[in-house]
Scaffold this motif. Sequence first.
Motif, PDB file in Angstrom:
ATOM      1  N   PHE A   1      -1.967 -10.436  10.853  1.00 26.67           N
ATOM      2  CA  PHE A   1      -1.119  -9.222   9.325  1.00 26.67           C
ATOM      3  C   PHE A   1      -0.074  -9.611   9.610  1.00 26.67           C
ATOM      4  N   ARG A   2       1.128  -8.923   9.190  1.00 27.19           N
ATOM      5  CA  ARG A   2       2.360  -8.851   9.270  1.00 27.19           C
ATOM      6  C   ARG A   2       2.603  -7.684   8.249  1.00 27.19           C
ATOM      7  N   ILE A   3       2.676  -6.240   9.298  1.00 23.37           N
ATOM      8  CA  ILE A   3       2.789  -5.076   8.140  1.00 23.37           C
ATOM      9  C   ILE A   3       4.738  -4.588   8.612  1.00 23.37           C
ATOM     10  N   ASP A   4       5.397  -4.316   7.054  1.00 21.23           N
ATOM     11  CA  ASP A   4       6.676  -3.869   7.292  1.00 21.23           C
ATOM     12  C   ASP A   4       6.885  -3.246   6.253  1.00 21.23           C
ATOM     13  N   GLY A   5       7.270  -1.920   6.565  1.00 19.39           N
ATOM     14  CA  GLY A   5       8.111  -0.621   6.197  1.00 19.39           C
ATOM     15  C   GLY A   5       8.184   0.674   6.756  1.00 19.39           C
ATOM     16  N   HIS A   6       8.317   1.540   6.150  1.00 21.60           N
ATOM     17  CA  HIS A   6       8.516   3.020   6.502  1.00 21.60           C
ATOM     18  C   HIS A   6       7.213   3.423   7.222  1.00 21.60           C
ATOM     19  N   PHE A   7       7.439   3.806   8.288  1.00 23.76           N
ATOM     20  CA  PHE A   7       7.112   4.401   9.116  1.00 23.76           C
ATOM     21  C   PHE A   7       6.997   6.207   9.561  1.00 23.76           C
ATOM     22  N   ASP A   8       6.223   7.075   9.396  1.00 25.81           N
ATOM     23  CA  ASP A   8       6.670   8.406   9.458  1.00 25.81           C
ATOM     24  C   ASP A   8       6.008   8.825  11.163  1.00 25.81           C
TER      25      ASP A   8
ATOM     26  N   ILE B   1       0.819  -1.159   0.569  1.00 22.03           N
ATOM     27  CA  ILE B   1       0.154   0.162   0.106  1.00 22.03           C
ATOM     28  C   ILE B   1       0.327   1.356  -0.398  1.00 22.03           C
ATOM     29  N   ALA B   2       0.539   2.525  -0.605  1.00 25.27           N
ATOM     30  CA  ALA B   2       1.273   3.531  -1.175  1.00 25.27           C
ATOM     31  C   ALA B   2       1.089   4.375   0.737  1.00 25.27           C
ATOM     32  N   SER B   3       0.355   4.288   1.366  1.00 25.35           N
ATOM     33  CA  SER B   3       0.096   4.835   2.227  1.00 25.35           C
ATOM     34  C   SER B   3      -0.880   5.277   3.526  1.00 25.35           C
ATOM     35  N   ALA B   4      -0.729   5.016   4.129  1.00 25.06           N
ATOM     36  CA  ALA B   4      -1.666   5.109   5.809  1.00 25.06           C
ATOM     37  C   ALA B   4      -1.176   5.962   6.336  1.00 25.06           C
ATOM     38  N   SER B   5      -2.453   7.191   6.320  1.00 22.44           N
ATOM     39  CA  SER B   5      -2.169   8.349   7.431  1.00 22.44           C
ATOM     40  C   SER B   5      -2.416   8.635   8.654  1.00 22.44           C
ATOM     41  N   SER B   6      -3.061   7.291   9.167  1.00 21.99           N
ATOM     42  CA  SER B   6      -3.570   6.990  11.031  1.00 21.99           C
ATOM     43  C   SER B   6      -3.573   5.181  11.427  1.00 21.99           C
ATOM     44  N   PHE B   7      -3.548   5.544  11.662  1.00 23.02           N
ATOM     45  CA  PHE B   7      -3.906   4.111  12.591  1.00 23.02           C
ATOM     46  C   PHE B   7      -5.843   3.528  12.439  1.00 23.02           C
ATOM     47  N   GLU B   8      -6.277   4.472  11.872  1.00 22.71           N
ATOM     48  CA  GLU B   8      -7.536   4.090  11.953  1.00 22.71           C
ATOM     49  C   GLU B   8      -7.669   4.086   9.932  1.00 22.71           C
ATOM     50  N   GLU B   9      -7.427   4.462   9.695  1.00 18.71           N
ATOM     51  CA  GLU B   9      -7.388   4.182   7.866  1.00 18.71           C
ATOM     52  C   GLU B   9      -6.439   2.760   7.881  1.00 18.71           C
ATOM     53  N   LEU B  10      -5.217   2.520   8.453  1.00 18.00           N
ATOM     54  CA  LEU B  10      -4.562   1.636   8.507  1.00 18.00           C
ATOM     55  C   LEU B  10      -5.376   0.062   8.109  1.00 18.00           C
ATOM     56  N   ARG B  11      -6.095   0.423   9.704  1.00 18.84           N
ATOM     57  CA  ARG B  11      -7.075  -1.051   9.839  1.00 18.84           C
ATOM     58  C   ARG B  11      -8.454  -0.853   8.499  1.00 18.84           C
TER      59      ARG B  11
ATOM     60  N   THR C   1       4.690   4.957   4.395  1.00 17.21           N
ATOM     61  CA  THR C   1       4.514   5.325   3.364  1.00 17.21           C
ATOM     62  C   THR C   1       4.865   3.253   2.943  1.00 17.21           C
ATOM     63  N   ASN C   2       4.633   3.526   1.596  1.00 17.50           N
ATOM     64  CA  ASN C   2       5.495   2.016   1.304  1.00 17.50           C
ATOM     65  C   ASN C   2       5.445   1.120   2.144  1.00 17.50           C
ATOM     66  N   LEU C   3       4.029   0.686   2.525  1.00 15.04           N
ATOM     67  CA  LEU C   3       4.267  -0.718   3.446  1.00 15.04           C
ATOM     68  C   LEU C   3       3.977  -2.095   2.319  1.00 15.04           C
ATOM     69  N   ARG C   4       4.967  -3.002   2.705  1.00 16.98           N
ATOM     70  CA  ARG C   4       3.845  -4.345   2.928  1.00 16.98           C
ATOM     71  C   ARG C   4       2.586  -4.752   3.770  1.00 16.98           C
ATOM     72  N   VAL C   5       1.911  -5.691   2.998  1.00 10.27           N
ATOM     73  CA  VAL C   5       0.916  -6.055   4.056  1.00 10.27           C
ATOM     74  C   VAL C   5       1.338  -7.438   3.733  1.00 10.27           C
ATOM     75  N   ARG C   6       1.295  -8.437   4.750  1.00 10.10           N
ATOM     76  CA  ARG C   6       0.895  -9.576   4.387  1.00 10.10           C
ATOM     77  C   ARG C   6       0.244 -10.712   5.512  1.00 10.10           C
ATOM     78  N   VAL C   7      -1.015 -11.268   5.027  1.00  8.71           N
ATOM     79  CA  VAL C   7      -2.551 -11.570   5.615  1.00  8.71           C
ATOM     80  C   VAL C   7      -1.857 -12.914   5.888  1.00  8.71           C
ATOM     81  N   GLU C   8      -2.665 -13.901   6.709  1.00  8.46           N
ATOM     82  CA  GLU C   8      -2.806 -15.340   6.805  1.00  8.46           C
ATOM     83  C   GLU C   8      -4.569 -14.899   7.463  1.00  8.46           C
TER      84      GLU C   8
END
Length: 279
Positions: free
Chosen positions: A152-159, A126-136, A232-239
């Motif tokens: 859920f495993r989410i890897d990437g850069h966090f502002d 995913i390109a970006s998530a501006s908040s925890f609410e948006e990420l959920r 931003t630029n977050l890799r989301v893996r789901v099981e």
Amino acid sequence: MMLVPISKPLQRALEALSNETGEPIPQLVADALSHGLGIPVHTLFQVSTSGALVQGIYERAVSSTFLLNYGDFGLGTFDNLDGEMVVLDGVIYQVRSDGTVNKIVDETGTPFAIVVKFAADQDQTIASASSFEELRAICDRYRDSDNLFYAFRIDGHFDHIHTRAMKATPKGLPLAKAAAIQPEFDFRDIRGTLVGIWAPQFASAFNVVGYHFHFLSEDRTKGGHLLECSGTNLRVRVEKLNDFHLSLPESEEFLRADLTKDPSKDLAYAEQPHKKENV
């Protein structure tokens, strides 16, 4: 049902492993077949209940390293709520209330934990998530049922990452009171991983309903229970998890506890920010 004979040495080995780990022989066989055939078992393994935590039952149920028999990915806490547990890539980390992160290599106890042998069904960016609410809300897109568990495993850069880590707590102090004095931390411009479990509404008696995430930085020096984030630029893996195993403590404290109360209100309070400490 097909009956498959096995040799005496294999039977003795299975019995010995079952006695050592406490895992039933059928589960050991299923795990071995899953590994050998390369087919994930999608099983969530949980120690104790969230309701027991709410009642102040914080004593050791199993050793933290024992959990690695059942999963390489997950979250939890330690004896007396001494910090946040993050299980990532088969290693257990303890994020303590002073902000330090320890790699657990001994038999440190845990009163509550949830682990899986992580094998993603989905892998998205995913390109970006501006908040925890948006990420959920984004994570909701990857769930096709409200009646199963998900990892859920989410890897990437966090502002921005805002976490907390529980302090070691006196025996019997209710969770809501313990949460009121939890230290909280802010991290900026940081790479790392979110380790998360989503639990359905019917699990409210024994788990945290909805999303429960812990964070661990890429350099393994920062982390905690997630309260807020943006990235931003977050890799989301789901099981998707369609099998559930609950291991209950046998301590006198647990056996005599009143677990009939609904723990959701106290759990919701514990999940919220309470006090902010910048580091």
